[in-house]
Motif scaffolding. Structure first.
Motif, mmCIF file in Angstrom:
data_model
loop_
_atom_site.group_PDB
_atom_site.id
_atom_site.type_symbol
_atom_site.label_atom_id
_atom_site.label_comp_id
_atom_site.label_asym_id
_atom_site.label_seq_id
_atom_site.Cartn_x
_atom_site.Cartn_y
_atom_site.Cartn_z
ATOM 1 N N ALA A 36 -5.085 -2.283 0.139
ATOM 2 C CA ALA A 36 -4.676 -2.439 -1.058
ATOM 3 C C ALA A 36 -4.153 -1.693 -1.869
ATOM 4 O O ALA A 36 -5.237 -1.327 -2.461
ATOM 5 C CB ALA A 36 -4.508 -3.909 -1.031
ATOM 6 N N VAL A 37 -3.049 -1.525 -2.935
ATOM 7 C CA VAL A 37 -2.839 -0.878 -4.068
ATOM 8 C C VAL A 37 -1.701 -1.654 -4.785
ATOM 9 O O VAL A 37 -0.403 -2.337 -3.803
ATOM 10 C CB VAL A 37 -2.120 0.385 -3.731
ATOM 11 N N LYS A 38 -2.196 -1.888 -6.019
ATOM 12 C CA LYS A 38 -1.673 -2.934 -6.878
ATOM 13 C C LYS A 38 -0.362 -2.510 -7.510
ATOM 14 O O LYS A 38 0.785 -2.965 -8.635
ATOM 15 C CB LYS A 38 -2.807 -3.435 -7.438
ATOM 16 N N TYR A 39 -0.126 -0.428 -8.098
ATOM 17 C CA TYR A 39 0.389 -0.517 -8.777
ATOM 18 C C TYR A 39 1.325 0.569 -8.195
ATOM 19 O O TYR A 39 0.054 1.362 -7.416
ATOM 20 C CB TYR A 39 -0.640 0.363 -10.067
ATOM 21 N N PHE A 40 1.986 0.889 -8.458
ATOM 22 C CA PHE A 40 3.293 2.580 -7.526
ATOM 23 C C PHE A 40 3.785 2.347 -8.959
ATOM 24 O O PHE A 40 3.961 2.177 -10.393
ATOM 25 C CB PHE A 40 4.016 1.235 -6.707
ATOM 26 N N TYR A 41 4.430 3.773 -8.509
ATOM 27 C CA TYR A 41 5.144 4.240 -9.462
ATOM 28 C C TYR A 41 6.862 4.489 -9.004
ATOM 29 O O TYR A 41 6.921 4.039 -7.394
ATOM 30 C CB TYR A 41 5.364 5.962 -9.781
ATOM 31 N N SER A 42 8.091 4.348 -9.461
ATOM 32 C CA SER A 42 9.253 3.649 -8.800
ATOM 33 C C SER A 42 9.484 5.085 -8.468
ATOM 34 O O SER A 42 9.313 6.721 -8.839
ATOM 35 C CB SER A 42 10.301 4.001 -10.671
ATOM 36 N N GLY A 43 10.430 4.607 -7.512
ATOM 37 C CA GLY A 43 10.629 5.699 -6.293
ATOM 38 C C GLY A 43 10.034 6.072 -5.319
ATOM 39 O O GLY A 43 9.876 6.975 -3.910
ATOM 40 N N GLU A 44 8.626 5.558 -5.207
ATOM 41 C CA GLU A 44 7.079 6.304 -4.077
ATOM 42 C C GLU A 44 7.435 4.314 -3.150
ATOM 43 O O GLU A 44 8.189 3.442 -4.131
ATOM 44 C CB GLU A 44 6.178 5.971 -5.211
ATOM 45 N N SER A 45 7.010 5.615 -2.179
ATOM 46 C CA SER A 45 7.015 5.199 -0.776
ATOM 47 C C SER A 45 6.434 3.761 -0.759
ATOM 48 O O SER A 45 5.325 3.724 -1.430
ATOM 49 C CB SER A 45 7.280 5.859 0.043
ATOM 50 N N ILE A 46 6.925 2.343 -0.705
ATOM 51 C CA ILE A 46 5.334 0.910 -0.853
ATOM 52 C C ILE A 46 5.231 0.898 0.733
ATOM 53 O O ILE A 46 6.542 0.502 1.121
ATOM 54 C CB ILE A 46 6.544 0.076 -1.597
ATOM 55 N N TYR A 47 4.375 0.275 1.086
ATOM 56 C CA TYR A 47 4.626 -0.243 2.434
ATOM 57 C C TYR A 47 3.837 -1.429 2.568
ATOM 58 O O TYR A 47 3.041 -2.291 1.560
ATOM 59 C CB TYR A 47 3.253 0.801 3.410
ATOM 60 N N PHE A 48 4.576 -2.329 2.459
ATOM 61 C CA PHE A 48 4.439 -3.962 2.602
ATOM 62 C C PHE A 48 3.359 -4.254 4.452
ATOM 63 O O PHE A 48 4.253 -3.828 5.481
ATOM 64 C CB PHE A 48 5.099 -4.624 2.861
ATOM 65 N N VAL A 49 2.538 -4.494 4.763
ATOM 66 C CA VAL A 49 1.938 -4.961 5.783
ATOM 67 C C VAL A 49 1.509 -5.927 5.529
ATOM 68 O O VAL A 49 1.151 -6.613 5.107
ATOM 69 C CB VAL A 49 0.432 -3.692 6.263
ATOM 70 N N GLY A 50 1.232 -6.135 7.209
ATOM 71 C CA GLY A 50 0.873 -7.818 7.637
ATOM 72 C C GLY A 50 0.280 -7.846 8.847
ATOM 73 O O GLY A 50 0.523 -7.079 9.660
ATOM 74 N N THR B 37 0.940 -1.233 0.233
ATOM 75 C CA THR B 37 -0.311 0.388 -0.118
ATOM 76 C C THR B 37 1.048 1.527 0.549
ATOM 77 O O THR B 37 1.423 0.812 0.026
ATOM 78 C CB THR B 37 -1.172 -0.069 1.650
ATOM 79 N N ARG B 38 0.330 2.504 0.151
ATOM 80 C CA ARG B 38 0.944 3.681 0.206
ATOM 81 C C ARG B 38 0.872 4.273 1.406
ATOM 82 O O ARG B 38 0.440 3.149 2.339
ATOM 83 C CB ARG B 38 0.034 5.068 -0.889
ATOM 84 N N ALA B 39 1.820 5.207 1.925
ATOM 85 C CA ALA B 39 2.010 6.164 3.043
ATOM 86 C C ALA B 39 0.460 5.833 3.634
ATOM 87 O O ALA B 39 -0.551 6.398 2.841
ATOM 88 C CB ALA B 39 2.770 6.870 3.304
ATOM 89 N N PRO B 40 0.049 6.025 5.358
ATOM 90 C CA PRO B 40 -0.515 6.223 5.978
ATOM 91 C C PRO B 40 -1.334 7.626 5.547
ATOM 92 O O PRO B 40 -0.538 8.655 5.383
ATOM 93 C CB PRO B 40 -0.316 6.088 6.984
ATOM 94 N N THR B 41 -2.362 8.023 4.461
ATOM 95 C CA THR B 41 -2.923 9.339 4.592
ATOM 96 C C THR B 41 -3.500 10.742 5.549
ATOM 97 O O THR B 41 -3.859 11.109 5.918
ATOM 98 C CB THR B 41 -4.110 9.205 3.885
ATOM 99 N N ASP B 42 -3.530 9.358 6.368
ATOM 100 C CA ASP B 42 -4.511 9.942 8.501
ATOM 101 C C ASP B 42 -3.100 10.009 9.350
ATOM 102 O O ASP B 42 -2.786 9.159 9.750
ATOM 103 C CB ASP B 42 -5.682 8.846 8.338
ATOM 104 N N PHE C 275 6.825 -2.525 6.831
ATOM 105 C CA PHE C 275 7.614 -2.263 6.600
ATOM 106 C C PHE C 275 7.573 -1.219 5.345
ATOM 107 O O PHE C 275 7.004 -1.398 4.201
ATOM 108 C CB PHE C 275 8.606 -3.792 6.330
ATOM 109 N N SER C 276 8.654 0.115 5.252
ATOM 110 C CA SER C 276 8.295 0.302 3.631
ATOM 111 C C SER C 276 9.708 0.613 2.801
ATOM 112 O O SER C 276 10.979 0.745 3.921
ATOM 113 C CB SER C 276 7.788 1.938 4.257
#
Length: 163
Positions: free
Chosen positions: A73-87, A59-64, A129-130
């Protein structure tokens, strides 16, 4: 007349099979005894639920600002964007555990692995983890969790794409 007797005999056998007077529980007891024994037997819900992974996603960074991870969950990101892995994990007995976040490319090569030790203070635990290091490609994220009860490996990986 022959049709009538076949129908009558069939009805008698059908009623004999359904009727509790003729029915047997299979071990010499009555149907009532079998029913009461079944009521006294513990159900599957009465046993302890084993540790298990509830979900994993990227997912992306928290908005709140009041939350530490994004629940969507998010399926598409841009290169250099923060990607968060949540479990999310359920622990029957909370305590110390280690989480290994593993990201592989489409070919199955490990491109990122993060290890972190936590102490679970509740049965329902969330970890994240991001990274910003992933380049364009298709990736799979899975988690390996080690606790005092053994290892948990996510049954399926979460697939996502970096554009």
């Amino acid at each position: 007349m022959k049709k009538f007797s076949i129908v009558a005999i069939s009805i008698v056998f059908l009623l004999a099979g359904i009727s509790p007077v003729f029915a047997d529980s299979g071990h010499g007891g009555s149907v009532d005894q079998a029913g009461s024994a079944k009521k006294d037997a513990p159900s599957a819900l009465s046993y302890a639920v084993p540790d298990h992974i509830k979900e994993i996603y990227a997912t992306r960074a928290p908005t709140d600002s009041s939350t530490s991870y994004n629940p969507y969950a998010v399926k598409y990101f841009y290169s250099g964007e923060s990607i968060y892995f949540v479990g999310r994990v359920f622990f029957n007995s909370p305590g110390p555990y280690s989480v290994y976040t593993i990201v592989t490319d489409a070919g199955g090569n490990t491109v990122l692995m993060d290890a972190w030790d936590y102490t679970a203070d509740s049965s329902d635990r969330v970890f994240w983890f991001s990274t910003t290091s992933l380049t364009s490609g298709t990736y799979n994220c899975s988690v390996l969790v080690y606790s005092s009860n053994g290892y948990l490996l996510s049954p399926t990986a979460f697939t996502f794409v970096v554009l």
